[in-house]
Design a protein around this motif. Structure first.
Motif, PDB file in Angstrom:
ATOM      1  N   ASN A 143       8.768  -3.559   9.075  1.00 21.41           N
ATOM      2  CA  ASN A 143       8.437  -2.850  10.313  1.00 21.41           C
ATOM      3  C   ASN A 143       7.285  -3.582  11.009  1.00 21.41           C
ATOM      4  O   ASN A 143       6.120  -3.374  10.679  1.00 21.41           O
ATOM      5  N   PRO A 191       4.441   9.588  -7.004  1.00 20.49           N
ATOM      6  CA  PRO A 191       4.079  10.671  -6.088  1.00 20.49           C
ATOM      7  C   PRO A 191       5.081  11.816  -6.123  1.00 20.49           C
ATOM      8  O   PRO A 191       6.284  11.635  -6.362  1.00 20.49           O
ATOM      9  N   TYR A 217      17.946   3.814   5.410  1.00 23.55           N
ATOM     10  CA  TYR A 217      16.702   4.542   5.735  1.00 23.55           C
ATOM     11  C   TYR A 217      15.943   3.866   6.872  1.00 23.55           C
ATOM     12  O   TYR A 217      15.509   4.519   7.823  1.00 23.55           O
ATOM     13  N   GLY A 233       3.086  -0.695   6.603  1.00 25.23           N
ATOM     14  CA  GLY A 233       3.236  -0.304   8.004  1.00 25.23           C
ATOM     15  C   GLY A 233       3.401   1.179   8.217  1.00 25.23           C
ATOM     16  O   GLY A 233       3.519   1.637   9.370  1.00 25.23           O
ATOM     17  N   THR A 263       7.917  -9.149   6.126  1.00 30.43           N
ATOM     18  CA  THR A 263       8.437  -9.389   4.771  1.00 30.43           C
ATOM     19  C   THR A 263       9.505  -8.372   4.424  1.00 30.43           C
ATOM     20  O   THR A 263       9.263  -7.163   4.481  1.00 30.43           O
ATOM     21  N   PHE A 285       4.956   1.728  -6.956  1.00 29.26           N
ATOM     22  CA  PHE A 285       5.252   3.090  -6.518  1.00 29.26           C
ATOM     23  C   PHE A 285       6.559   3.565  -7.154  1.00 29.26           C
ATOM     24  O   PHE A 285       7.635   3.106  -6.793  1.00 29.26           O
TER      25      PHE A 285
END
Ligand SMILES: NC(=O)c1ccc[n+]([C@@H]2O[C@H](COP(=O)([O-])OP(=O)(O)OC[C@H]3O[C@@H](n4cnc5c(N)ncnc54)[C@H](O)[C@@H]3O)[C@@H](O)[C@H]2O)c1
Length: 268
Positions: free
Chosen positions: A40, A204, A99, A16, A63, A159
């Protein structure tokens, strides 16, 4: 849609927003049907609509990746709707416990003292571990169960983060969760390899998403990438390209690897 992933089916958690959204759009452009799994609802539905506008197939499933029941539901609904599952991308993540709620008082970038381990309530550590590490494990495992039952192999892309290797002083829970993702990737690569399932991760560096925007807000907008060899931050699409590489057959002999997409962090 015609492309490198034509006929394939993917789930992208955290689709999202940010890199999850960029990944969802790129996989769809390459022909995959994509389920966006996110807490979201608005962002997830938007990504699904963007894919449909491109002529692709998409499904949004609310989810919470830290809920096993939600994850089982997302995989089952994907298989029901699209007939199978070929790839899982676990991009959902949080940089601190509150967050998603956007709670400024506990934002470690705005209030370093709130992020300090000496002050942090144990339940805040637990929340970050639950979403970033247990969430990735639940999603990868459920996807692998589905792929093994279907008998055709598949790919999983997790990630991690450069912060898995370079901890700042106020994000201990986040850094531990992300180094856990690096080892999870290796463990599942070993376990799932015999089933033809490859498991890799991206790590990243500073990527221009809502997550980095909070860091920039706290630092008065100063660039996070200036001290890197490439001297810049990156766009989420630049990470999505690497996720596509790991998802497609181009990386057919690569598994268990975490690749920095980080402008050259730690090179100098
Ligand atoms: N932006 C960066 O600079 C950076 C750097 C390294 C690693 N990462 C990691 O990359 C991934 C994507 O981050 P981003 O920058 O695109 O962030 P983002 O905030 O734009 O997107 C994260 C998404 O995850 C979703 N999410 C949060 N908790 C969830 C939960 N419990 N269940 C399901 N969805 C949930 C959010 O709703 C959001 O849509 C994260 O794992 C993050 O830790 C980001």
């Amino acid at each position: 849609m015609a492309g490198e992933l034509e006929g394939r089916v993917s789930i992208v958690t955290g689709g999202g927003s940010g890199m999850g959204r960029a990944t969802s759009l790129l996989l769809a452009r390459e022909g995959a049907a994509v389920t966006i799994a996110d807490v979201n609802d608005e962002g997830g539905e938007q990504t699904a609509a963007q894919i449909e506008d491109l002529g692709g197939e998409a499904l949004f499933v609310h989810t919470d990746v830290s809920s096993e029941q939600d994850v089982v539901n997302a995989v089952a609904r994907t298989a029901n709707r699209f007939g199978k599952l070929d790839s899982m991308v676990t991009a959902a993540g949080i940089s601190y416990a509150k967050y998603v709620e956007g709670d400024d008082d506990t934002d470690p970038f705005l209030h370093p003292e709130a992020g300090a381990s000496l002050n942090k309530p144990t339940e805040e550590w637990q929340k970050v571990i639950d979403v970033n590490l247990t969430g990735a494990m639940l999603c990868a495992r459920e996807a692998a169960r589905q792929m093994v039952n279907e008998g055709h192999g598949g790919t999983i892309v997790n990630f991690a983060s450069i912060l898995a290797y370079n901890p700042p002083p106020t994000l201990m829970d986040y850094c531990v969760s992300k180094v856990g993702v690096v080892m999870l990737t290796r463990c599942f690569a070993v376990e799932f390899g015999p089933h033809g399932i490859r498991v890799n991760a991206v790590a990243p560096g500073p990527i221009e998403t809502p997550m980095l925007a909070r860091v920039s807000r706290a630092s008065g907008g100063s660039s996070q990438g200036g001290n890197l060899p490439l001297q810049r931050t990156a766009q989420p699409e630049e990470v999505a390209e690497v996720v596509l590489f790991f998802t497609s057959d181009r990386s057919s002999y690569v598994t268990g690897k975490t690749l920095g997409v980080d402008g050259g962090t730690n090179t100098i």
